[in-house]
Design a protein around this motif. Sequence first.
Motif, PDB file in Angstrom:
ATOM      1  N   ILE A  29       8.409  16.793   0.843  1.00 51.26           N
ATOM      2  CA  ILE A  29       9.753  16.539   0.299  1.00 51.26           C
ATOM      3  C   ILE A  29      10.210  15.189   0.842  1.00 51.26           C
ATOM      4  CG2 ILE A  29      12.145  17.342   0.207  1.00 51.26           C
ATOM      5  CD1 ILE A  29      11.048  20.177   0.670  1.00 51.26           C
ATOM      6  N   ALA A  30      10.458  14.247  -0.076  1.00 52.07           N
ATOM      7  CA  ALA A  30      10.792  12.874   0.334  1.00 52.07           C
ATOM      8  C   ALA A  30      12.308  12.667   0.382  1.00 52.07           C
ATOM      9  CB  ALA A  30      10.155  11.883  -0.626  1.00 52.07           C
ATOM     10  N   GLN A  31      12.734  11.846   1.327  1.00 48.50           N
ATOM     11  CA  GLN A  31      14.148  11.459   1.425  1.00 48.50           C
ATOM     12  C   GLN A  31      14.222   9.961   1.712  1.00 48.50           C
ATOM     13  OE1 GLN A  31      17.143  13.167   0.999  1.00 48.50           O
ATOM     14  NE2 GLN A  31      17.924  11.078   1.170  1.00 48.50           N
ATOM     15  N   LYS A  32      14.969   9.257   0.860  1.00 51.79           N
ATOM     16  CA  LYS A  32      15.150   7.828   1.034  1.00 51.79           C
ATOM     17  C   LYS A  32      16.302   7.570   1.988  1.00 51.79           C
ATOM     18  CE  LYS A  32      14.565   3.431  -0.311  1.00 51.79           C
ATOM     19  NZ  LYS A  32      13.306   2.680  -0.198  1.00 51.79           N
ATOM     20  N   LEU A  33      16.046   6.794   3.066  1.00 53.62           N
ATOM     21  CA  LEU A  33      17.123   6.362   3.951  1.00 53.62           C
ATOM     22  C   LEU A  33      17.619   5.005   3.453  1.00 53.62           C
ATOM     23  CD1 LEU A  33      15.653   7.460   7.400  1.00 53.62           C
ATOM     24  CD2 LEU A  33      17.101   8.756   5.815  1.00 53.62           C
ATOM     25  N   LEU A  34      17.964   4.111   4.363  1.00 53.10           N
ATOM     26  CA  LEU A  34      18.419   2.791   3.918  1.00 53.10           C
ATOM     27  C   LEU A  34      17.257   1.996   3.337  1.00 53.10           C
ATOM     28  CD1 LEU A  34      20.737   2.037   6.970  1.00 53.10           C
ATOM     29  CD2 LEU A  34      21.416   2.867   4.702  1.00 53.10           C
ATOM     30  N   LEU A  35      16.150   1.927   4.082  1.00 53.15           N
ATOM     31  CA  LEU A  35      14.944   1.254   3.590  1.00 53.15           C
ATOM     32  C   LEU A  35      13.714   2.158   3.637  1.00 53.15           C
ATOM     33  CD1 LEU A  35      15.308  -2.277   5.275  1.00 53.15           C
ATOM     34  CD2 LEU A  35      15.809  -1.659   2.899  1.00 53.15           C
ATOM     35  N   GLN A  36      13.706   3.106   4.520  1.00 55.70           N
ATOM     36  CA  GLN A  36      12.518   3.917   4.792  1.00 55.70           C
ATOM     37  C   GLN A  36      12.547   5.236   4.033  1.00 55.70           C
ATOM     38  OE1 GLN A  36      12.272   5.185   8.875  1.00 55.70           O
ATOM     39  NE2 GLN A  36      10.376   6.339   8.573  1.00 55.70           N
ATOM     40  N   ASN A  37      11.360   5.690   3.614  1.00 52.85           N
ATOM     41  CA  ASN A  37      11.183   7.054   3.105  1.00 52.85           C
ATOM     42  C   ASN A  37      10.718   7.944   4.249  1.00 52.85           C
ATOM     43  OD1 ASN A  37      11.915   6.851   0.402  1.00 52.85           O
ATOM     44  ND2 ASN A  37       9.870   6.164  -0.228  1.00 52.85           N
ATOM     45  N   ILE A  38      11.344   9.085   4.398  1.00 49.35           N
ATOM     46  CA  ILE A  38      10.881  10.067   5.373  1.00 49.35           C
ATOM     47  C   ILE A  38      10.550  11.351   4.627  1.00 49.35           C
ATOM     48  CG2 ILE A  38      12.151   9.062   7.322  1.00 49.35           C
ATOM     49  CD1 ILE A  38      14.256  11.239   6.935  1.00 49.35           C
ATOM     50  N   TYR A  39       9.764  12.253   5.300  1.00 47.95           N
ATOM     51  CA  TYR A  39       9.238  13.414   4.579  1.00 47.95           C
ATOM     52  C   TYR A  39       9.470  14.690   5.384  1.00 47.95           C
ATOM     53  CZ  TYR A  39       6.953   9.657   2.077  1.00 47.95           C
ATOM     54  OH  TYR A  39       6.728   8.513   1.365  1.00 47.95           O
ATOM     55  N   PHE A  40       9.505  15.809   4.642  1.00 46.62           N
ATOM     56  CA  PHE A  40       9.747  17.112   5.246  1.00 46.62           C
ATOM     57  C   PHE A  40       8.759  18.119   4.672  1.00 46.62           C
ATOM     58  CE2 PHE A  40      13.596  14.631   5.208  1.00 46.62           C
ATOM     59  CZ  PHE A  40      14.028  14.718   6.527  1.00 46.62           C
ATOM     60  N   SER A  41       8.467  19.129   5.480  1.00 43.72           N
ATOM     61  CA  SER A  41       7.486  20.131   5.069  1.00 43.72           C
ATOM     62  C   SER A  41       8.114  21.336   4.394  1.00 43.72           C
ATOM     63  CB  SER A  41       6.678  20.600   6.294  1.00 43.72           C
ATOM     64  OG  SER A  41       7.536  21.192   7.252  1.00 43.72           O
ATOM     65  N   SER A  42       9.458  21.436   4.448  1.00 38.21           N
ATOM     66  CA  SER A  42      10.118  22.588   3.833  1.00 38.21           C
ATOM     67  C   SER A  42      11.537  22.218   3.431  1.00 38.21           C
ATOM     68  CB  SER A  42      10.156  23.759   4.812  1.00 38.21           C
ATOM     69  OG  SER A  42      11.016  23.458   5.899  1.00 38.21           O
ATOM     70  N   PRO A  43      12.125  22.915   2.459  1.00 43.54           N
ATOM     71  CA  PRO A  43      13.515  22.673   2.072  1.00 43.54           C
ATOM     72  C   PRO A  43      14.479  22.909   3.229  1.00 43.54           C
ATOM     73  CG  PRO A  43      12.395  23.972   0.393  1.00 43.54           C
ATOM     74  CD  PRO A  43      11.475  23.892   1.572  1.00 43.54           C
ATOM     75  N   GLN A  44      14.168  23.868   4.081  1.00 44.43           N
ATOM     76  CA  GLN A  44      15.038  24.162   5.218  1.00 44.43           C
ATOM     77  C   GLN A  44      15.118  22.971   6.169  1.00 44.43           C
ATOM     78  OE1 GLN A  44      12.540  26.048   4.165  1.00 44.43           O
ATOM     79  NE2 GLN A  44      13.458  27.997   3.491  1.00 44.43           N
ATOM     80  N   SER A  45      13.939  22.377   6.449  1.00 46.52           N
ATOM     81  CA  SER A  45      13.920  21.222   7.339  1.00 46.52           C
ATOM     82  C   SER A  45      14.665  20.050   6.703  1.00 46.52           C
ATOM     83  CB  SER A  45      12.468  20.834   7.640  1.00 46.52           C
ATOM     84  OG  SER A  45      12.397  19.745   8.514  1.00 46.52           O
ATOM     85  N   HIS A  46      14.490  19.872   5.396  1.00 45.51           N
ATOM     86  CA  HIS A  46      15.177  18.797   4.687  1.00 45.51           C
ATOM     87  C   HIS A  46      16.702  19.001   4.727  1.00 45.51           C
ATOM     88  CE1 HIS A  46      16.269  16.714   0.677  1.00 45.51           C
ATOM     89  NE2 HIS A  46      16.218  15.803   1.642  1.00 45.51           N
ATOM     90  N   TYR A  47      17.126  20.221   4.476  1.00 49.05           N
ATOM     91  CA  TYR A  47      18.563  20.536   4.489  1.00 49.05           C
ATOM     92  C   TYR A  47      19.154  20.298   5.878  1.00 49.05           C
ATOM     93  CZ  TYR A  47      22.870  23.223   4.078  1.00 49.05           C
ATOM     94  OH  TYR A  47      24.193  23.614   4.102  1.00 49.05           O
ATOM     95  N   MET A  48      18.421  20.685   6.908  1.00 49.60           N
ATOM     96  CA  MET A  48      18.900  20.505   8.277  1.00 49.60           C
ATOM     97  C   MET A  48      19.107  19.019   8.592  1.00 49.60           C
ATOM     98  SD  MET A  48      17.104  21.775  11.832  1.00 49.60           S
ATOM     99  CE  MET A  48      16.910  23.405  11.144  1.00 49.60           C
ATOM    100  N   PHE A  49      18.158  18.188   8.155  1.00 47.55           N
ATOM    101  CA  PHE A  49      18.298  16.753   8.415  1.00 47.55           C
ATOM    102  C   PHE A  49      19.487  16.173   7.662  1.00 47.55           C
ATOM    103  CE2 PHE A  49      17.623  12.377   7.069  1.00 47.55           C
ATOM    104  CZ  PHE A  49      17.507  11.740   8.302  1.00 47.55           C
ATOM    105  N   MET A  50      19.675  16.581   6.397  1.00 52.12           N
ATOM    106  CA  MET A  50      20.771  16.040   5.593  1.00 52.12           C
ATOM    107  C   MET A  50      22.127  16.389   6.195  1.00 52.12           C
ATOM    108  SD  MET A  50      19.292  14.214   3.461  1.00 52.12           S
ATOM    109  CE  MET A  50      20.807  13.698   2.654  1.00 52.12           C
ATOM    110  N   GLU A  51      22.227  17.570   6.786  1.00 52.70           N
ATOM    111  CA  GLU A  51      23.466  17.929   7.475  1.00 52.70           C
ATOM    112  C   GLU A  51      23.708  17.000   8.665  1.00 52.70           C
ATOM    113  OE1 GLU A  51      23.257  22.103   8.515  1.00 52.70           O
ATOM    114  OE2 GLU A  51      24.717  22.546   6.942  1.00 52.70           O
TER     115      GLU A  51
END
Length: 444
Positions: free
Chosen positions: A389-411
């Motif tokens: 699961i990819a997430q674009k920051l200001l310049l960098q793309n970061i990745y997550f292994s699960s929706p839960q981990s992605h949601y936690m980071f976005m919070e």
Amino acid sequence: MSNKKGYYNLDSLDGYEFEEFVAQILRHNNYEDVVVTQRSNDKGKDIIAKSKKGKRFKYPVVVECKHQKSVGRPVVQKLQGALLHELGDSQYIKGMIVTSGTFTKGAIEYTEEINNMYSETMELELIDGKELIKRCKASNIVVKNGKIQINSDLTFENISEEEQFNYALNNLKNITGIEKVQYDIKCLRTYHPYFFVPYGVDSSTSTRVGCIYQVREKNKNMVLDGISGAVCEDVEAIYDENAKVIKIPKNDLKDLKPFEFSQKEIEDIVKDIIIDKYTKNVTYTGNNNVTYNKVCSPLRKDIFFKKTSAIYSPTYHNVININQNQYSQKIITNKTSVLELNNELTCCKVCGEKAENRYICPVCGKILCKKHTVFDYLDKSPVCQEHRIAQKLLLQNIYFSSPQSHYMFMEQWVNMNIIHKIICDKYVSMLLVILGVVIASYIL
């Protein structure tokens, strides 16, 4: 020499083939260094061998083969002369006459006289067709159309189903992320036929200048696949003479794949391989100082066998299901040595290469090497590129292994100040550092 089933019908053999047949039976009966002599001028010695039966020492054995209906006294006298010639300084020598037919009364009586006269140094043994049948049956030798058929019910001691299951389990435990997936292991045991052929080579090639090439090999081994006849160098390690051999359970006998070769066919294959292996182009200088090239090879008579073993090696198949992916594992073992024929648990599912460090995708169950693995930004857990699961920051793309981990980071991201967001994005951080260096250099 035949029975109702035709197992002992030797009518299809000629005299030379009968000699080879007898040599194979001798090997089955633990005679050593059994060699069929050259087919001309053998001087009453069709086969030579060695034995320790009845003695504390190894002694020579000379065999005369007669593929005919009846053998009389002159054949016995001829062999007696050959034995006296061969005895030399030896302590003891044995002679055998083997026939597919019978012996005359004169041959039997003369043999008894010789044995009484030379009991301390020499023995003569007569083996007729009936006795030959008995010895075949006693050694579980099945003969069909003049060929010794491979008929084995032996295997190495089996490992338990629990040990087989644990072999797969131990492989799984070494995979990073395995605790996040569900897996199922199914175990199956089959038997595969192999031939174990101990052999030796005693060969020399000479010219007028003397010996130019020599092969002296003892106690060598070769393992052949019982179905294809191919050499199996890796499997040789499993054929340990100290390994425990047992009979195959009766319930498994119905599923055995039969051996596809006779004893003679296997020995011919091995001889061809040995001759090819030890064939060499030799360069030598003659007495006239001229350089010559000669292709030197062992002759078939220079190759001798010990007892060939036919054995079914237990083959253990594990099938491991992890989410949408399936893995195969196949090993053979004699309970002390293990040989992996196939182990997909050690290979990357993407590139197929064997990987020392392995990871698993929690979504699809792919086993991955490091270069095909994406690691979760928060907890560093692995995931495949397809299910990241990819997430674009200001310049960098970061990745997550699960929706839960992605949601936690976005919070966390929503509550970060600008400094923390810059720190999270390594490309922005690097850009600011470079910019600072440039400004500092300009000021200075």
